[in-house]
Design a protein around this motif. Structure first.
Motif: not given
Ligand SMILES: NC(=O)c1ccc[n+]([C@@H]2O[C@H](COP(=O)([O-])OP(=O)(O)OC[C@H]3O[C@@H](n4cnc5c(N)ncnc54)[C@H](OP(=O)(O)O)[C@@H]3O)[C@@H](O)[C@H]2O)c1
Length: 431
Positions: A53, A84, A19, A14-17, A108, A47, A86
């Motif tokens: 992108r 990360a 990662g 994961g490389h979103g918010t 996470a 990954l 999700g």
């Molecule tokens: N955001 C917060 O404030 C926060 C706080 C506490 C905990 N968390 C936890 O942290 C985790 C990540 O959250 P986030 O906000 O960072 O999510 P996000 O921004 O949606 O990022 C998710 C990342 O995972 C990748 N991904 C998702 N499904 C995938 C799959 N099937 N195969 C390969 N890559 C995949 C996505 O790839 P693409 O970019 O290519 O789509 C994206 O890079 C979650 O479990 C969330 O509950 C988040």
């Protein structure tokens, strides 16, 4: 002088918010990581779903391998995997494979740990790999480490937490401005604290998942998330907030895990998430805005309270990075056993007697208070305080607090009292 140790190879799932924040944090604070562990961190693979992108987005600064294939990630020979991405699937399957290969994981993912923790911990224990999950509960707040490591040689009796920042933001907004629930929700959505579908937050489900994880560690027991009784804040009215303030309380969504010992010495764990009236002098009443806080009572340490940012990319990434540093700095056998060593029964709701706050809209007629008092007395519930407010339309608002009683007895007593709108909320004691 000893030669420098080889860098630790880290793969990001994961490389979103979160990662993306973790990758930046590990780069910006690489000196701190080296200072703590004596080693550098090298990102060996990332990954994602859409590698193109991400390659375009971050260019050369990113690891050489950006892929959608877990096989490719594993071929890059990571020493540690940071998850990360999700979701439950395919994440669960990925982590079972990673742990099965003996590679430590830091995650996470609250839903995954709460729903599939047993299976993941068993796999980790089998393979002798650490599974760390600080970032899955309360963002930057180091509560998992506190329970699992700092308090490892203690007995925890009770844990109370404000585990959801969105609802705490909404309740503090209602309190500060007199806003209605719907307006507080709309503002939380505008600010990005609440999702367009806010159910998980406002119905207490997010807090229940976090409570299940924390109670599992605090009491060393397996907790099925579906056994956590969760009531959200969607029934809390501006009038409840105002009347609570008149009585010297604030309303907070409290996750509560408490060890109960029955007369025959059997132990169970009370687990609930519910809006509660919290005395204004209580440490959890002072928590305002989108903040999380956890209070732990136990022996011999007494009471500890931690608070801080419960979400956010960099904040959550800091917890993942802390776990990564811990993995790098620990003996191979450290924290590789499943922390859930017992199966304590979950206490029924009526195992606990709380004082309660009751607000009811009743028909304004002589004797109405006596009717309510009679219905309560019939169930052995006595009234502690009464506030009564007269309205113009023939209805009165009756607000009262009870002496300690079970929720079951109170609900049975009030079932026979006609009212058009009603809130019943447990009250937290100061001690
Ligand atoms: N955001 C917060 O404030 C926060 C706080 C506490 C905990 N968390 C936890 O942290 C985790 C990540 O959250 P986030 O906000 O960072 O999510 P996000 O921004 O949606 O990022 C998710 C990342 O995972 C990748 N991904 C998702 N499904 C995938 C799959 N099937 N195969 C390969 N890559 C995949 C996505 O790839 P693409 O970019 O290519 O789509 C994206 O890079 C979650 O479990 C969330 O509950 C988040």
């Amino acid at each position: 002088m000893n030669p420098p140790l080889a860098p630790v190879r880290v793969a990001l799932l994961g490389h979103g918010t979160v990662g993306g924040s973790l990758r930046r944090l590990l780069h910006e604070h690489r000196d701190h990581v080296r200072l703590a562990t004596g080693r550098d961190v090298e990102i060996c693979a990332v990954l994602v779903r859409d590698p193109e992108r991400h390659r375009l987005e971050v260019g050369e600064a990113l690891a050489p391998l950006v892929t959608e294939s877990l096989d490719v990630v594993l071929e890059s020979r990571p020493d540690v995997v940071c998850e990360a991405m999700g979701g439950l699937e395919p994440t669960r399957g990925h982590l079972l494979r990673v742990l099965g290969a003996g590679i430590p994981v830091v995650t996470a993912n609250k839903q995954l740990v709460a729903r599939h923790g047993t299976e993941l911990f068993a796999r980790a224990a089998e393979a002798g790999a650490q599974l760390r999950f600080e970032a899955s509960v309360c963002g930057a707040v180091p509560i998992v480490r506190m329970l699992r490591e700092s308090l490892a040689a203690t007995r925890i009796e009770r844990l109370l937490g404000i585990l959801n920042g969105t609802t705490n933001y909404m309740l503090s907004k209602m309190e500060a401005t007199g806003a209605a629930y719907d307006d507080a929700l709309a503002e939380a959505q505008e600010l990005g604290y609440a999702e367009p579908d806010p159910t998980e937050d406002v119905e207490g489900l997010d807090a229940a998942a976090k409570l299940a994880i924390l109670a599992g560690i605090a009491f060393g027991t397996t907790v099925d998330i579906d056994n956590v009784r969760a009531t959200g804040i969607s029934g809390v009215r501006a009038a409840d907030v105002a009347h609570a303030a008149e009585l010297g309380y604030r309303i907070r969504l409290i996750g509560r895990a408490e060890r109960l010992t029955a007369a025959d010495d059997t132990t169970s764990v009370l687990l609930d998430v519910t809006p509660m009236l919290v005395p204004i002098a209580h440490p959890l009443a002072t928590i305002v805005g989108a903040t999380n806080a956890v209070l732990v009572d136990g022996d011999p340490f007494g009471r500890l309270v931690v608070q801080g940012a419960g979400a956010g990319g960099p904040e959550t990434a800091s917890a993942l990075a802390g776990d990564l540093v811990s993995v790098m700095g620990s003996e191979p056998s450290f924290l590789t056993t499943d922390p859930h060593v017992a199966t304590l029964p979950i206490a029924p709701a009526d195992a606990r007697r709380d004082r309660h706050f009751v607000r009811m809209q009743v028909v304004d007629q002589p004797g109405v208070l006596a009717t309510v008092a009679g219905a309560l007395a019939a169930r052995d519930i006595s009234i502690e305080r009464v506030l009564q407010q007269r309205a113009d339309d023939g209805h009165a608002t009756l607000v009262l607090t009870t002496h300690p009683c079970t929720p079951g007895a109170l609900s049975a007593a009030l079932a026979g009292v006609a009212s058009t709108d009603r809130s019943v909320l447990p009250m937290l004691e100061l001690a």
